[in-house]
Design an enzyme around this catalytic site. Structure first.
Site, mmCIF file in Angstrom:
data_model
loop_
_atom_site.group_PDB
_atom_site.id
_atom_site.type_symbol
_atom_site.label_atom_id
_atom_site.label_comp_id
_atom_site.label_asym_id
_atom_site.label_seq_id
_atom_site.Cartn_x
_atom_site.Cartn_y
_atom_site.Cartn_z
ATOM 1 N N ALA A 16 0.807 -1.216 0.000
ATOM 2 C CA ALA A 16 0.000 0.000 0.000
ATOM 3 C C ALA A 16 0.843 1.270 0.000
ATOM 4 O O ALA A 16 0.334 2.342 -0.321
ATOM 5 C CB ALA A 16 -0.933 0.000 1.207
ATOM 6 N N THR A 17 2.128 1.182 0.349
ATOM 7 C CA THR A 17 2.986 2.370 0.336
ATOM 8 C C THR A 17 4.220 2.208 -0.536
ATOM 9 O O THR A 17 4.875 3.196 -0.854
ATOM 10 C CB THR A 17 3.443 2.734 1.763
ATOM 11 O OG1 THR A 17 4.122 1.618 2.353
ATOM 12 C CG2 THR A 17 2.245 3.108 2.632
ATOM 13 N N GLY A 19 6.309 -0.677 -3.593
ATOM 14 C CA GLY A 19 6.302 -1.911 -4.375
ATOM 15 C C GLY A 19 7.714 -2.380 -4.595
ATOM 16 O O GLY A 19 8.684 -1.641 -4.386
ATOM 17 N N HIS A 241 -3.697 -11.827 -3.133
ATOM 18 C CA HIS A 241 -3.835 -10.931 -1.992
ATOM 19 C C HIS A 241 -2.545 -11.043 -1.199
ATOM 20 O O HIS A 241 -2.166 -12.142 -0.772
ATOM 21 C CB HIS A 241 -5.037 -11.315 -1.137
ATOM 22 C CG HIS A 241 -5.255 -10.377 0.008
ATOM 23 N ND1 HIS A 241 -6.109 -10.673 1.052
ATOM 24 C CD2 HIS A 241 -4.744 -9.161 0.293
ATOM 25 C CE1 HIS A 241 -6.102 -9.677 1.919
ATOM 26 N NE2 HIS A 241 -5.279 -8.746 1.481
ATOM 27 N N ASP A 242 -1.866 -9.926 -0.975
ATOM 28 C CA ASP A 242 -0.533 -9.992 -0.381
ATOM 29 C C ASP A 242 -0.519 -10.714 0.962
ATOM 30 O O ASP A 242 0.446 -11.418 1.287
ATOM 31 C CB ASP A 242 0.103 -8.606 -0.272
ATOM 32 C CG ASP A 242 -0.770 -7.556 0.396
ATOM 33 O OD1 ASP A 242 -1.830 -7.899 0.954
ATOM 34 O OD2 ASP A 242 -0.393 -6.368 0.346
ATOM 35 N N ASN A 301 -8.437 -7.324 10.638
ATOM 36 C CA ASN A 301 -7.569 -6.211 10.252
ATOM 37 C C ASN A 301 -7.415 -5.257 11.423
ATOM 38 O O ASN A 301 -8.410 -4.759 11.948
ATOM 39 C CB ASN A 301 -8.181 -5.440 9.084
ATOM 40 C CG ASN A 301 -8.111 -6.172 7.779
ATOM 41 O OD1 ASN A 301 -8.367 -7.368 7.722
ATOM 42 N ND2 ASN A 301 -7.775 -5.475 6.718
ATOM 43 N N GLY A 411 7.127 -6.412 6.925
ATOM 44 C CA GLY A 411 8.023 -5.323 7.305
ATOM 45 C C GLY A 411 8.042 -5.045 8.788
ATOM 46 O O GLY A 411 9.066 -4.620 9.338
#
Length: 491
Positions: A16-17, A19, A241-242, A301, A411
Site C-alpha cells: 500500500a505504500t 512496491g 492478496h498480499d 484487520n 516489514g
C-alpha cells in the site's frame, strides 16, 4: 552427482505504500531472494477523490522485470500480488476507465447503509464471512453505481488481475483476492449469485476464478518489448492478496500457531480449514478470506504501522524528522502505558494529521498524549500490541483453536520493539520474520506450480530452513497488560 541449478521466479509485490520486484532462486535446499527494484506507491488526489497511480505502478513493475531480465538470469515465471478490495473497470475494448480509487477515499461512507438495507449485515456475513470494513469492494461498487464509468464497464479486475491482464491480455479473477470483495461465497468458494443480484451488479463484469498456481497467460508483444523477457515467459496466478502470500510463507512446522502479517496493516489471525460464520464471529468483526489450498485466513484487520508512518509524516511537515531507529531506541526507554488508544478508531483511517488525531483520541478517554516523540511512539506500539493480544485471543476462542506461538512476518518484523511488546502483551513467543514473506509466498507458489515444491508443508519447511527468524520471549507482566487493555476496551 550434479545438483540442478536453482530456478528463478520473479515476484511483483505491490504494497500500500511501496512496491518491489524480487527474483527468487528456488532449489532443493535453496531459497534466495534478490531485490532488483523498489519503488514508492504514492496515491494521487484528483478532483474526483483519492486514486492509485496504477499506470505508474505498472511502469515500475515493467522496469523491475526489465532489470530482472537484464541480470542474465532466465526467469521461469512471473507472479503478481497486491493489497485487496480495490479494482479497475475495463470497457468493451479492454481500456481502463479512469484510475482505480484508493480504499482510503471516503466516497463509500454514504453507501454502506444502502447495501445493508438491501441485504442485512447478518446475511452478508453468513454468505461472505467478511469483516465489516467501510471500504470493502461491495461498498465501493455501490458508490460506483450509476456513474458513467460503471455504465461503460464490461469487466472488473482486482489490482493484481489488472496488471496481469496488461502483461498477458488474459482475463481472470484470482480467488484469494476475490474472497475480499464481499461478492464471494465463503462456503462454496465461488462468486455469490445472491449477493451480485442483491446489489444489482451485472454478473458478466466478474471474470472466471483462478486458483493459486493456475496459469495466467504469457507475455504480450508490448510487455516483451518493455521487459526484454522471452515470448514464452508465463505469468502464474499466485495467492494475489498480499496477506495470502505472506501467510503461505509463515515458517511454521505445525498448525498450532497464530500469525500477524504486519506492515501498513496488521492482519492478525489463524489458518483454518473452514470458515467461522457464527454471530459471535461477526460481532467480533473477524473475516474469513481464502489462502492457498482453499485454507481460510481467519483474521481481523488492525490498523497497523500506518499509525506510526503517518505520525512521522505529520512530524516531518512540522520540521521534526527523527530517524525511526532513534525513535524506537528512545521509545524502548519511555514510560510504559503513559497513554493508549484503540488502533481501529475510525478517525485514524484517512491520511492526514495523525499526531493531532492521536491527541484527540487520548483526550476522549481522559488521557494526555505524551509530549515527546518517543512517548508517542511508545503509545502507538503498546496500543498495537494490545490490539494484537485481543485479536489472537478472540480468534482462538471463536475458532476453538489453541496456539503456542505467534509468527510475525512482513516489514513489521524488523521493528524489534513491537515484536517484544507483542510477546509481552500476548504471553506467547513471537517468531519474527521473514520480512519479505509476501514475496516468498508469491515465489514459492510459482515454484510449486513448476513441481519444485511438493505441498504447503514442504513450502514452509523451505522457508524455515533458509530464512532468518528471531525469537522474542514474553517477559511476564500480564497483570499490567491486562489493566492496560481494560483502559481502552481491548480486553
Amino acid at each position: 552427482m550434479n545438483t540442478p541449478s536453482p530456478t528463478a521466479f520473479a515476484a511483483v509485490d505491490l504494497g500500500a505504500t511501496s512496491g518491489r520486484v524480487i527474483v527468487g532462486h528456488v532449489g532443493r535446499d535453496r531459497l534466495d531472494l534478490d531485490e532488483v527494484h523498489r519503488f514508492d506507491n504514492t496515491p494521487v488526489r484528483l478532483p474526483t477523490g483519492l486514486h492509485w497511480d496504477i499506470r505508474g505502478l505498472y511502469r515500475a513493475a515493467l522496469d523491475g522485470l526489465r532489470r530482472a531480465a537484464g541480470g542474465g538470469t532466465e526467469i521461469a515465471s512471473i507472479g503478481i500480488d497486491s493489497w485487496a478490495v480495490d479494482y479497475g473497470l475495463l470497457d468493451d475494448a479492454g481500456e481502463l476507465l479512469g484510475s482505480p480509487f484508493h480504499y482510503r477515499d471516503p466516497r463509500t461512507e454514504p453507501f454502506v447503509e444502502q447495501v445493508r438495507a438491501r441485504i442485512g449485515p447478518e446475511e452478508l456475513y453468513r454468505i461472505t464471512g467478511l469483516q465489516h470494513l467501510p471500504f470493502n469492494t461491495v461498498f465501493q461498487l455501490a458508490a460506483d453505481a450509476g456513474s458513467a464509468r460503471m455504465a461503460a464497464a464490461r469487466t472488473l479486475l482486482m489490482i493484481p488481475d489488472l496488471l496481469s491482464f496488461w502483461l498477458t491480455g488474459a482475463v481472470g479473477a484470482e480467488a484469494t483476492n476475490a474472497s475480499t470483495t464481499g461478492l464471494f461465497d465463503a462456503r462454496t468458494r465461488t462468486w455469490s449469485k445472491e449477493l451480485i443480484g442483491a446489489i444489482g451488479l451485472d454478473p458478466h463484469l466478474l471474470p472466471a476464478l483462478r486458483r493459486p498456481g493456475d496459469p495466467a497467460g504469457t507475455l504480450l508483444p508490448a510487455a516483451r518489448a518493455a521487459t526484454g523477457l522471452p515470448a514464452a515467459t508465463p505469468v502464474t496466478a499466485v495467492a494475489s492478496h498480499d496477506t495470502a502470500s505472506a501467510v503461505a510463507a509463515v515458517p511454521a512446522t505445525g498448525e498450532d500457531f497464530a500469525y500477524i502479517s504486519c506492515g501498513t496493516w496488521s492482519l492478525v489471525g489463524l489458518e483454518l480449514t473452514a470458515p467461522v460464520l457464527t454471530d459471535a464471529s461477526r460481532a467480533a468483526n473477524f473475516t474469513n478470506e481464502l489462502g492457498i489450498d482453499d485454507t481460510v485466513r481467519y483474521l481481523r484487520n488492525v490498523m497497523g504501522l500506518w499509525l506510526l508512518s503517518e505520525t512521522q509524516r505529520g512530524w516531518q511537515t512540522r520540521g521534526v524528522d527523527t530517524p525511526l531507529p532513534t525513535l524506537l531506541a528512545q521509545a524502548a526507554r519511555a514510560e510504559p502505558f503513559a497513554a493508549l488508544v484503540d488502533p481501529d478508531d475510525p478517525s485514524f483511517l484517512a491520511p492526514g494529521d495523525m499526531p493531532t488525531r492521536l491527541a484527540s483520541a487520548c483526550a476522549r478517554t481522559g488521557q494526555t498524549l505524551p509530549d515527546s516523540p518517543a512517548g508517542v511512539v511508545r503509545c502507538i506500539l503498546e496500543s498495537l500490541a494490545l490490539a494484537h493480544r485481543q485479536a489472537v485471543r478472540q480468534a482462538c476462542e471463536l475458532s476453538g483453536r489453541d496456539v503456542k506461538a505467534i509468527h510475525l512476518v512482513g516489514g513489521g518484523s524488523r521493528n524489534t520493539l513491537l515484536c517484544q511488546l507483542t510477546a509481552d502483551a500476548t504471553g506467547l513467543p513471537v517468531l519474527a520474520g521473514p520480512t519479505e514473506a509476501t514475496a516468498l509466498g508469491n515465489i514459492l507458489v510459482q515454484a510449486r506450480a513448476r513441481g519444485l515444491v511438493a505441498d504447503r508443508a514442504h513450502l514452509r519447511r523451505l522457508v524455515a530452513a533458509t530464512q532468518t527468524v528471531r525469537r522474542h520471549l514474553p517477559r511476564g507482566n500480564d497483570p499490567a497488560w491486562a489493566a492496560a487493555a481494560a483502559r481502552v476496551g481491548l480486553d
